[in-house]
Design an enzyme around this catalytic site. Structure first.
Site, PDB file in Angstrom:
ATOM      1  N   ASP A   1     -27.001 -13.426   8.349  1.00 13.30           N
ATOM      2  CA  ASP A   1     -27.218 -12.037   7.916  1.00 13.30           C
ATOM      3  C   ASP A   1     -27.675 -11.954   6.464  1.00 13.30           C
ATOM      4  O   ASP A   1     -28.027 -10.880   5.987  1.00 13.30           O
ATOM      5  CB  ASP A   1     -25.927 -11.213   8.059  1.00 13.30           C
ATOM      6  CG  ASP A   1     -25.544 -11.034   9.515  1.00 13.30           C
ATOM      7  OD1 ASP A   1     -26.458 -10.932  10.346  1.00 13.30           O
ATOM      8  OD2 ASP A   1     -24.347 -11.004   9.819  1.00 13.30           O
TER       9      ASP A   1
ATOM     10  N   ASP B   1     -23.139  -4.423  12.384  1.00 16.43           N
ATOM     11  CA  ASP B   1     -22.831  -5.443  13.377  1.00 16.43           C
ATOM     12  C   ASP B   1     -21.882  -4.851  14.395  1.00 16.43           C
ATOM     13  O   ASP B   1     -21.224  -3.863  14.104  1.00 16.43           O
ATOM     14  CB  ASP B   1     -22.069  -6.586  12.693  1.00 16.43           C
ATOM     15  CG  ASP B   1     -23.014  -7.691  12.308  1.00 16.43           C
ATOM     16  OD1 ASP B   1     -24.205  -7.460  12.473  1.00 16.43           O
ATOM     17  OD2 ASP B   1     -22.557  -8.740  11.847  1.00 16.43           O
TER      18      ASP B   1
ATOM     19  N   ASP C   1     -21.703 -10.457   8.698  1.00 16.54           N
ATOM     20  CA  ASP C   1     -20.651 -11.414   8.377  1.00 16.54           C
ATOM     21  C   ASP C   1     -21.147 -12.845   8.457  1.00 16.54           C
ATOM     22  O   ASP C   1     -20.592 -13.731   7.863  1.00 16.54           O
ATOM     23  CB  ASP C   1     -19.443 -11.223   9.309  1.00 16.54           C
ATOM     24  CG  ASP C   1     -19.863 -11.250  10.765  1.00 16.54           C
ATOM     25  OD1 ASP C   1     -21.040 -11.514  11.034  1.00 16.54           O
ATOM     26  OD2 ASP C   1     -19.014 -11.002  11.635  1.00 16.54           O
TER      27      ASP C   1
END
Length: 1198
Positions: A820, A495, A816
């Site tokens: 996801d 990310d 997070d």
């Protein structure tokens, strides 16, 4: 526990605080009433609340709590609530006691054989044939034997039993300490989970276990609900209840339609407040866990039938679903703590893949539990290779030991009865049997030494040690094998926000009233009306949980609480000298008319408020390119609103948004719209409502790159790991940040694309994803921007399934957000963020980064490679010992009819090389040099050519020395020969020297084994590992004691100083010889084979085909075939008995469920078909035996 059967619902005993009036404590409601209430859904629940309490306000009042201010922080009150309504904690399964672990260690087949042989030998040693006929029995106890020695015949048997006990205790102690470590780790994970509750009117974060009935909890997107409750205020709330009901659709929750919230479910959208009504074992998840026998509430379940049956259908379908979820290996995160607890220990046990552990023990069940509860991932790379290797070695050992025994027996029989022509006399039978037992013991000892049972131990120790140390490096490992898989990682999909960047966002540029300010403007540069609009739009349309607090220490930065992007906007309001808090006090959260919360599809958030004149105003904020499309007007210079044409939009995109994005800024657009009260707008038609907006302003938010990230990414690239950035941000922003981090370098050949482009490239005309299309994209892809969760999942799956490169990619993913989850689950290793991560993400992950920092991932790679290397070091050492010991015992036995290394000595060697060496070599700390080589990959052999060269080279040295000592040792040292000694003869100096030399050579070779890549300096960093030093010295000290004072039990004769020095000298020769071996170039030795490959490619294909079933290693399958048939027969009978008794017990389903979980735990491959709402005693098919019939289901077929 059965005595507790008096209370209505028996999830806990009657507490002292109950009133005679039937209400507990002085609360106006009982646990039973709340339990019954929580079993209802939708309209039924609303009706029940109205009947019993008129509304939720009254329910709050009866529970003595305030919807606005929550509970007071009075410890006495909280304690009383725990007494009456229980704690928010589900008691874990009892750990195995030390004695149970000892019993399990005793199940080892080889140890059982040894015990039996030792007992026979013990019994026979007390038998003395009648006086005169001893001579007739041939060369038995003549020779140097006197009365004392004859009496000492029992010592060998006793010594073997003692050594077996040692091995068992050591194994049991290791298992025990391992289990203890996992419990510690688990409680650490539990303490990590905190939840926001309102106490005394302020929102505080408390550990989940401290929540009590009556608490007012704030729930938001991404939470895993820790208790049951009733919604008292909600915005656009959607819950994923699949973990309880098995339905994958998100359920909409609202105060007037369905206010019931259940523990273990995930908040997928929206926010709200709930009144906690049931915690711990009384919550829905708790009840199910209790039914599955998780807590120590085994007996009480029977009594709770009365209560539960009142609504058994709803609960039942959920038990069934829950079971289904656990079995299918999805492990839907229903109450992380418990299952993980079980999971942790099971994984610990599952690490023990000893091929020769007997099946009857708990071993199989443990493995099954692991199979059942661990999320669907391939067997870890290392485990697959090790199981295969261990089985191969075990088979070879078995063959060798069998041959040894047969040769010894034939030799004895031919020598005694053919050459010497003796007759078998009845009174001599025990003496002959004693010989046979001796041969048998020698055979078993060869087997014991040959089987590397230290392997699983080494893996476990190494992993447990690494996991413990990784905590210090901010890696909280949830699944053991993730640690070692990380060492093989070839790709990391990361990310951007919070992982590569600091996640401390600030607004640095703003476009308002036709002006682009590169720095924050002064309040007087913006007209008051626009300023007021900006303030209200931000204050109202940010979650009320996001706020900016004063700094912790003087001169520090203000503290950002909640969503960081929203905090940046609130910071902008403060920077413009406005007060957002005043606006929020004017319009409290309860007064918001309608909220469209942020989610990954909308990429925007809108809030509707009712104005004093009855009309409505909608505020909206979101990703600029998305929100601009919905704007039809824009606020100009003098607060005038003008039409916003497509041409103007293009110009703004070019002149404002793209330059901001190219500076690496995230751009957010803020807009509003006035809506009339008459006709009333259709609030459910979101597309119409959020359109024709008026754009107020565009802001550029900066999220600086973490200072340590570029260096960490450089290390990854040097270590052969490709880092890819997958983000929801605009492509220009993403590209700018990727360049700052060093993910992309100017002049390289790489791809930066957004989600739309990605989907266009990987889908065919019909819109289906094709693997060969993905294979064209991913090798060059470095940045995927504006990606949806599905894109992330598609990319990860595409890379993992790709076969274009000869090595299969091992992918790590960081995430997070709730969205996801799928990608984290699919990845080989999923990293969740400990600080910013939602509970859902943590649940799906393998490792939690407690500091949200990318550089911690590099540490994980280092530890993973270190585990792999530790195992290889141990293997190199262990296999050298194995080869030498087996050959010595085998040839020695065949030439001199007696193994030069006695059974007890072999067990000691086994202890050194298994237990101690695994401890010493598995705890080597990692160093930076590990990051200088490429990943090993999945199909790389465990034992490389260099290692093979070391193993064979050292074996040759040791064999030459030992055979020299065996055949000419007595001449060199001028002592009596120990060969051809009769039964029960006293220990000889000759054989003691051989044993001593052998052990000392192993000790020095252990130092050589510290390096496996052909390095010269084997002492490098030896003092940084105190465990290694103390084990080597300790072993040496014990060896001295054994030789000098071991006497008869160890078959040792005390040596003098000169002999000791010679033994030491020869041992040290190992170090010199190691240098000689290192000088031989490996590539010259074409003849050397590698060993311990991973599963062959065709097996890999089979495994992929069997994706929906659970994999089972081929080697294990052979071992299990008989076992499975046996289990199936057993289960048949048990199931039929169970069904009969279940129907006898008034058709209650508890027994069936309980049996079911243990039936499942015993069958190796569990495939569950559907989720019916009646019990099916799992149709379990064991892959081991083709054509296996499934167990009869309960529906009348039995």
């Amino acid at each position: 526990m059965g005595e507790l059967g008096n209370s209505t619902i028996d999830f806990h005993p009657k507490k002292p605080g109950m009133d005679k009036g039937g209400h507990e404590g002085d609360f106006g409601v009982t646990v039973e009433e709340l339990c019954l209430l929580m079993e209802l859904r939708g309209p039924e629940a609303l009706q029940k609340i109205q009947e019993n309490y008129t509304d939720t306000e009254t329910l709050c009042h009866r529970l003595k709590t305030s919807p606005a201010d929550g509970l007071s922080d009075n410890p006495a009150d909280l304690e009383k609530r725990r007494q009456v309504f229980g704690m928010n904690f589900i008691p874990p399964k009892k750990p195995k006691t030390f004695l149970q672990l000892v019993w399990e260690a005793l199940q080892d087949v080889t140890l059982i054989i040894l015990e039996i042989a030792a007992i026979i030998s013990l019994g026979l040693s007390f038998y003395q044939p009648p006086g005169g006929e001893i001579e007739a029995c041939g060369n038995v106890s003549s020779g140097a034997e006197d009365e004392g020695e004859a009496e000492a015949g029992w010592i060998e048997g006793a010594a073997i039993l003692l050594s077996v006990m040692c091995v068992v205790l050591v194994t049991a102690f290791n298992d025990w300490s391992k289990e203890k470590q996992f419990r510690g780790l688990q409680s650490r994970i539990e303490q990590e989970q905190r939840f926001a509750v309102v106490r005394n009117g302020t929102v505080i974060q408390i550990p989940v276990a401290e929540m009590v009935v009556g608490d007012i909890a704030q729930i938001k997107y991404g939470d895993l609900l820790p208790a049951d409750g009733v919604l008292i205020q909600g915005n656009d709330l959607k819950i994923d209840e699949s973990s309880l009901t098995g339905e994958s659709d998100h359920v909409r929750k609202s105060i007037d339609k369905d206010p019931m919230l259940l523990s273990g479910t995930h908040v997928m959208e929206g926010s709200g407040k709930m009144l906690v009504t049931a915690v711990g074992v009384n919550s829905q998840t708790g009840i199910i866990f209790t039914l599955l026998g998780a807590g120590e509430v085994e007996e009480e379940k029977k009594d709770c039938k009365k209560e539960v049956n009142s609504n058994s259908s709803t609960l039942f379908s959920s038990v069934e679903a829950k079971e289904h979820n656990i079995i299918n290996g999805k492990q839907d995160g229903t109450l992380e703590n418990n299952q993980n607890k079980a999971k942790k220990q099971d994984e610990a046990v599952a690490m023990e893949m000893q091929p020769l552990k007997s099946a009857e023990g708990g071993e199989v069940e443990e493995k099954e539990k692991k199979k059942a509860s661990v999320t669907k991932k391939e067997k870890s790379v290392l485990q697959g290779k090790l199981t295969k290797l261990a089985v191969q070695i075990g088979k070879a050992g078995l063959v060798m030991s069998a041959i040894t025994v047969i040769i010894l027996m034939l030799y004895f029989v031919i020598e005694t009865f053919v050459i010497q022509g003796r007759v078998w006399l009845t009174e001599c039978t025990p003496i002959y049997v004693q010989y046979f037992v001796k041969f048998f013991i020698i055979g078993v000892t060869v087997l014991v030494v040959a089987v590397p049972e230290g392997l699983p131990l080494a893996v476990t120790i190494s992993l447990a040690y690494s996991v413990k140390k990784m905590m210090k490096d901010n890696n909280l490992v949830r699944h053991l094998d993730a640690c070692e898989t990380m060492g093989n990682a070839t790709a990391i999909c990361s990310d951007k926000t919070g992982t590569l960047t600091t996640n401390r966002m600030t607004v640095v540029q703003i476009y308002v009233a036709d002006q682009h300010f590169r720095d924050l403007p002064r309040p007087d540069q913006i007209s008051p009306k626009t300023l007021e609009l900006i303030t209200s739009a931000i204050a109202v349309n940010c979650a009320y949980t996001s706020k900016i607090m004063a700094a912790d220490k003087e001169g520090g930065l203000p503290k950002q609480v909640g969503n960081k992007t929203e905090c940046a906007l609130l910071g902008l309001v403060l920077g413009l000298k406005q007060d957002y808090q005043a606006v929020r006090e004017q319009i409290p959260e309860e007064k918001l008319y309608k909220v469209y919360t942020f989610n990954s599809v909308r990429k925007s958030m809108s809030t509707v408020i009712q104005m004093p004149d009855g009309s409505f105003r909608l505020y909206s904020k979101g990703a600029s390119e998305i929100l601009l499309r919905k704007c039809s007007f824009i606020l100009g210079r003098d607060d005038e609103t003008r039409a916003f044409k497509p041409r103007d939009k293009e110009e703004i995109v070019k002149k404002v948004i793209e330059p901001m994005a190219c500076d690496g800024l995230r751009t957010i657009c803020i807009a509003y719209r006035e809506l009339p009260a008459d006709p009333m707008p259709d609030w459910d038609n979101e597309t119409d409502i959020v359109s024709n907006l008026t754009c107020i302003t565009m802001v550029g938010i900066e999220d600086p790159v973490r200072p340590e990230v570029p260096e960490a990414i450089r290390k990854c690239q040097r270590a052969g790991i490709t880092v890819r950035m997958v983000t929801g941000d605009n492509i220009n922003t993403a590209r700018a940040i990727a360049a700052k981090c060093g993910i992309i370098h100017p002049g390289d050949d790489f791809l930066c694309i957004d989600g739309k482009d990605f989907n266009r490239r990987i889908r065919n005309e019909k819109g289906e994803i094709e693997q060969e299309r993905i294979d064209k994209v991913w090798p060059k892809l470095r940045v995927l921007a504006r990606s949806s969760p599905t894109d992330k999942h598609t990319l990860v799956k595409g890379i993992i399934d790709s076969t274009t490169l000869e090595q299969r990619q091992v992918v790590a993913v960081t995430g997070d957000g709730t969205n996801d989850g799928p990608a984290l689950k699919k990845a080989d290793v999923g990293f969740a963020m400990g600080i910013a991560g939602t509970d859902v993400a943590k649940e799906a992950s393998d490792i939690i980064l407690t500091d949200d920092n990318f550089s911690s991932i590099v540490k994980a790679v280092m530890w993973g490679r270190n585990v792999y290397d530790s195992i290889s070091k141990f293997l190199q050492f262990q296999l050298t010992v194995n080869v030498v010991a087996v050959i010595v015992a085998f040839t020695g036995a065949c030439i001199t009819q007696d193994s030069p290394l006695k059974a007890v000595q072999m067990l000691w060697v086994n202890l050194i090389m298994d237990t101690f060496a695994s401890l010493a070599l598995a705890t080597e700390p990692p160093n930076e040099a590990l990051l200088l080589r490429k990943p090993y990959g999945r199909n790389n052999p465990l034992i490389s050519r260099t290692m093979m060269k070391n193993i064979l080279g050292h074996a040759v040295y040791q064999l030459i020395i030992i055979f020299t000592l065996l055949f000419v040792g007595e001449k060199i040292f001028d002592i009596d020969s120990g060969r051809n000694a009769p039964l029960h003869s006293p220990p000889s100096e000759h054989y003691t020297i051989i044993f001593n030399t052998f052990v000392l050579m192993q000790l020095f070779n252990e130092i050589n084994a510290r390096k496996i890549h052909g390095e010269r300096n084997v002492f490098d960093g030896i003092f940084s590992n105190p465990i290694f030093c103390s084990i080597v010295l300790g072993t040496f000290a014990i060896q001295i004691v054994i030789v000098q004072f071991g006497g008869k039990p160890f078959s040792c004769y005390p040596l003098n100083a000169e002999q000791w020095l010679w033994c030491l000298f020869v041992g040290m020769g190992e170090l010199v010889w190691g240098q000689v071996i290192a000088s031989v170039p490996t590539h010259q030795l074409k003849c050397l084979k590698e060993a311990g490959h991973g599963p062959a490619p065709d097996e890999m294909m089979d495994e992929d085909l069997a994706e929906d079933e659970d994999e089972i290693d081929y080697a294990e399958r052979e071992l299990r075939r008989g076992q499975i048939l046996w289990f199936r027969g057993l289960n048949r009978i048990q199931t039929q008995m169970e069904v009969v008794s279940t129907f006898k017990r008034s058709g209650s389903f508890q027994g069936a469920v309980r049996r079911r979980s243990s039936v499942l735990s015993q069958l190796h491959d569990v495939t569950n078909n559907s989720t019916p709402s009646h019990v099916v005693l799992s149709t379990a098919n064991a892959t081991g035996a083709p054509g296996s019939e499934s167990l009869h289901s309960v529906n009348g077929t039995s």
